[in-house]
Scaffold this motif. Structure first.
Motif, short mmCIF file in Angstrom:
data_model
loop_
_atom_site.label_atom_id
_atom_site.label_comp_id
_atom_site.label_asym_id
_atom_site.label_seq_id
_atom_site.Cartn_x
_atom_site.Cartn_y
_atom_site.Cartn_z
N ASP A 92 -14.34 3.70 -4.83
CA ASP A 92 -13.64 2.60 -5.48
C ASP A 92 -12.31 2.27 -4.82
O ASP A 92 -11.71 1.22 -5.11
N TYR A 93 -11.83 3.16 -3.94
CA TYR A 93 -10.50 2.97 -3.34
C TYR A 93 -10.56 2.82 -1.83
O TYR A 93 -9.53 2.91 -1.16
N ARG A 94 -11.73 2.59 -1.29
CA ARG A 94 -11.83 2.38 0.15
C ARG A 94 -11.27 1.01 0.52
O ARG A 94 -11.30 0.09 -0.28
N GLY A 95 -10.77 0.92 1.73
CA GLY A 95 -10.18 -0.34 2.18
C GLY A 95 -8.69 -0.44 1.95
O GLY A 95 -8.08 -1.47 2.26
N HIS A 96 -8.08 0.64 1.43
CA HIS A 96 -6.63 0.64 1.18
C HIS A 96 -5.86 1.46 2.21
O HIS A 96 -4.66 1.68 2.05
N MET A 126 0.83 -1.20 0.00
CA MET A 126 0.00 0.00 0.00
C MET A 126 0.87 1.25 0.00
O MET A 126 0.63 2.18 -0.75
N SER A 127 1.92 1.28 0.83
CA SER A 127 2.74 2.47 0.93
C SER A 127 3.49 2.75 -0.36
O SER A 127 3.86 3.89 -0.63
N GLU A 128 3.75 1.72 -1.17
CA GLU A 128 4.45 1.93 -2.42
C GLU A 128 3.50 2.40 -3.52
O GLU A 128 3.89 3.17 -4.41
N ARG A 129 2.25 1.95 -3.47
CA ARG A 129 1.31 2.29 -4.53
C ARG A 129 0.71 3.68 -4.35
O ARG A 129 0.52 4.41 -5.33
N VAL A 136 -5.65 10.91 -8.96
CA VAL A 136 -5.99 11.32 -7.60
C VAL A 136 -7.17 10.49 -7.13
O VAL A 136 -8.19 10.39 -7.82
N VAL A 137 -7.05 9.90 -5.93
CA VAL A 137 -8.10 9.00 -5.45
C VAL A 137 -8.64 9.40 -4.08
O VAL A 137 -9.63 8.82 -3.61
N ALA A 138 -8.03 10.37 -3.43
CA ALA A 138 -8.49 10.81 -2.12
C ALA A 138 -7.91 12.19 -1.83
O ALA A 138 -6.92 12.60 -2.46
N SER A 139 -8.51 12.90 -0.88
CA SER A 139 -8.00 14.23 -0.55
C SER A 139 -8.48 14.68 0.82
O SER A 139 -9.42 14.11 1.39
N ALA A 165 -3.56 15.47 -1.21
CA ALA A 165 -4.20 14.55 -2.15
C ALA A 165 -3.42 13.24 -2.13
O ALA A 165 -2.22 13.21 -1.85
N VAL A 166 -4.12 12.14 -2.41
CA VAL A 166 -3.48 10.84 -2.50
C VAL A 166 -3.46 10.43 -3.97
O VAL A 166 -4.49 10.42 -4.64
#
Length: 210
Positions: A111-115, A1-4, A62-65, A53-54
């Motif tokens: 779509d990116y929850r749980g990461h 996770m930390s790499e992606r 961008v998938v989160a902020s 932002a993530v």
């Protein structure tokens, strides 16, 4: 996770995507309270350090902020409207000398929850607080599960969440991150899943505590 996934400071070319993410995350929030691209552009102008932002490094998307501003807080008078606290989503009431970071928004695309992306954002916020020497972080948490328990008052619901008898999709996560409940905010925003309530929460900077 930390790499992606990596946290970066949000930039102007992300504004449209950031608005899309918020709309996907908060379908029950009133149209007037949703952040639009022009709001994110304002955030980046008035307090760029507070905008995170993530990025998904596999897609460069961008998938989160999260969005924050600095304010001074009177804990004896916590009743306020969300839109007043964030100056109608523009954050132009940001106080460069404010001793608290106020959480205006945090959103992870469904779509990116749980990461663990919200954890990355909260860690970034807490690093910023330590870097700036602020007292801590405050926010109006949205008790998104309250509508499922109409038999309870908001006070009863929050007490059960705090005790671990009920799980709220927002507040429970924040409590696990060390936030404390300071009180209930009435008519905080327009969202039927929350009963329009907010829960005033606080995280204290351990480096500022006696």
């Amino acid at each position: 996770m930390s790499e992606r996934f990596v946290v970066v400071q949000s930039s102007t070319e992300m504004a449209v995507r950031l608005a899309e993410i918020q709309r996907a995350c908060f379908p029950d929030l009133s149209e007037e309270e949703l952040m639009r691209p022009e709001h994110y552009l304002s955030h980046q102008k008035v307090f760029p350090e507070g905008q995170h932002a993530v990025l998904d490094t596999e897609t460069n998307e961008v998938v989160a902020s999260s969005s924050d501003l600095r304010l001074n807080v009177d804990f004896d008078h916590i009743q306020h409207r969300y839109m007043d606290a964030v100056d109608n989503n523009y954050l132009t009431n940001h106080d460069p000398a404010g001793e608290w970071l106020y959480g205006a928004d945090i959103a992870v695309h469904p779509d990116y929850r749980g990461h663990g992306l919200s954890t990355l954002l909260y860690d970034a916020r807490h690093r910023l607080i330590r870097k700036l020497g602020l007292k801590g972080h405050v926010a109006g948490a949205m008790p998104k599960g309250y509508h499922l328990h109409p038999e309870l008052s908001i006070e009863e619901y929050v007490q059960k969440v705090m005790a671990g008898d009920l799980r709220d999709p927002v507040l429970s996560v924040q409590l696990k991150r060390g936030y404390q409940v300071h009180g209930i905010i009435h008519d905080y925003l327009e969202d039927p899943t929350c009963g329009n309530y907010g829960v005033f929460i606080c995280w204290l900077n351990p480096e500022r505590q006696p």
